[in-house]
Scaffold this active site. Structure first.
Site, mmCIF file in Angstrom:
data_model
loop_
_atom_site.group_PDB
_atom_site.id
_atom_site.type_symbol
_atom_site.label_atom_id
_atom_site.label_comp_id
_atom_site.label_asym_id
_atom_site.label_seq_id
_atom_site.Cartn_x
_atom_site.Cartn_y
_atom_site.Cartn_z
ATOM 1 N N SER A 143 33.714 43.388 46.479
ATOM 2 C CA SER A 143 34.532 44.506 45.884
ATOM 3 C C SER A 143 33.810 45.826 46.355
ATOM 4 O O SER A 143 32.638 45.694 46.720
ATOM 5 C CB SER A 143 34.597 44.437 44.338
ATOM 6 O OG SER A 143 34.960 45.715 43.597
ATOM 7 N N TYR A 157 29.880 42.783 36.056
ATOM 8 C CA TYR A 157 30.802 42.586 37.367
ATOM 9 C C TYR A 157 30.562 43.220 38.711
ATOM 10 O O TYR A 157 30.461 42.512 39.585
ATOM 11 C CB TYR A 157 32.418 43.541 36.734
ATOM 12 C CG TYR A 157 33.182 43.383 37.964
ATOM 13 C CD1 TYR A 157 34.067 42.326 38.090
ATOM 14 C CD2 TYR A 157 33.436 44.603 38.987
ATOM 15 C CE1 TYR A 157 34.958 42.277 39.249
ATOM 16 C CE2 TYR A 157 34.313 44.634 39.927
ATOM 17 C CZ TYR A 157 34.972 43.340 39.964
ATOM 18 O OH TYR A 157 35.971 43.427 41.060
ATOM 19 N N LYS A 161 29.706 41.001 41.957
ATOM 20 C CA LYS A 161 30.289 41.280 43.299
ATOM 21 C C LYS A 161 29.127 41.480 44.702
ATOM 22 O O LYS A 161 29.198 41.441 45.626
ATOM 23 C CB LYS A 161 31.334 42.511 43.153
ATOM 24 C CG LYS A 161 32.619 42.025 42.517
ATOM 25 C CD LYS A 161 33.048 40.871 42.938
ATOM 26 C CE LYS A 161 34.459 40.353 42.528
ATOM 27 N NZ LYS A 161 35.045 39.304 42.959
#
Length: 252
Positions: A143, A157, A161
């Site tokens: 991401s 998160y 990533k």
């Protein structure tokens, strides 16, 4: 069915919705035999039906990638039904958005279980099949959050990533001598179910678009195009790379 991936077996995790669905459908249209790996059985079955209705070959397997027993079962089912794995796309992922002071251990473990543990053990199972054949393509989903902080509090998160980006580098280095290419894509803001709440209001959409030099959010097929390129013969000399598809988000 003819196409760039005619006869290849492509496993796509999280293929029931959003970017994973777009990737699975594109592989099906380009001749691959697709394994729709999805935690929601109804979503997975529907995508498999869509691929078959368009003349492709697909099976659906219900799997929670955070569970290693499920991952093992996924690859066993693939070999039983389709003989091998040529391509693995690790798309399955979740986003637990919390301020740092509010995260619970359970939420942290769930975030890492899907986004990091799941990717690693899917790569491991694919490598067991690819190494003896000295060929294979793996694409992981990172991401833009692997490079910069998310626009909202998502430390777990973002960390997950970042881990996927580095995992891709390390696995690529180990598997390159065996003829296996391992790369990642890093999508920017893309219109999927995961981003629906962010893009639902005019204010939220305008804020996102203002950050993107190309002046629009991404669509799932934009990301699917990047994935299929990395899995194609044209990318045979590319490994350990994270291909950013963000409309220029990271330029600012």
């Amino acid at each position: 069915m003819s196409g760039r991936f005619a006869g290849k077996v492509a496993v796509v995790t999280g293929a029931g919705r959003g970017m994973g669905r777009a990737v699975a459908l594109r592989f099906g249209r380009e001749g691959a035999r697709v394994v729709v790996a999805e935690v929601n059985p109804e979503h997975g079955a529907q995508v498999a039906v869509e691929i078959r209705a368009a003349g492709g070959t697909a099976i659906a397997v219900t799997v929670d990638v955070s569970q290693t027993s499920d991952v093992s079962r996924l690859f066993a089912a693939t070999v039983k039904e389709l003989d091998t794995v040529d391509i693995l796309v690790n798309n399955a992922g979740i986003a637990v958005a919390r301020p740092i002071l509010d995260y619970t251990e359970e939420e942290w473990e769930r975030q890492m279980g899907v986004n990091v543990k799941g990717v690693f053990f899917c790569c491991q199972e694919a490598a067991r099949l690819m190494i003896p054949r000295r060929q294979g393509k793996i694409v992981n989903f990172a991401s833009t959050s692997a490079f910069v902080s998310s626009s909202k509090p998502e430390v777990a998160y973002d960390t997950s990533k970042g881990a996927v980006r580095q995992m891709t580098v390390s696995i690529a280095a180990e598997l390159a001598p065996h003829g296996v290419n391992v790369n990642a894509v890093a999508p920017g803001t893309t219109a999927t179910e995961m981003t629906r709440s962010t893009l639902a209001t005019e204010e939220g959409l305008a804020w996102q678009v203002a950050r993107i030099p190309m002046g629009r959010v991404g669509q799932p097929d934009d990301i699917a195009s990047a994935v299929l390129f990395l899995c194609s013969a044209e990318a045979s000399y590319i490994t350990g790379h994270t291909l950013v598809a963000d409309g220029g988000w990271l330029l600012y």
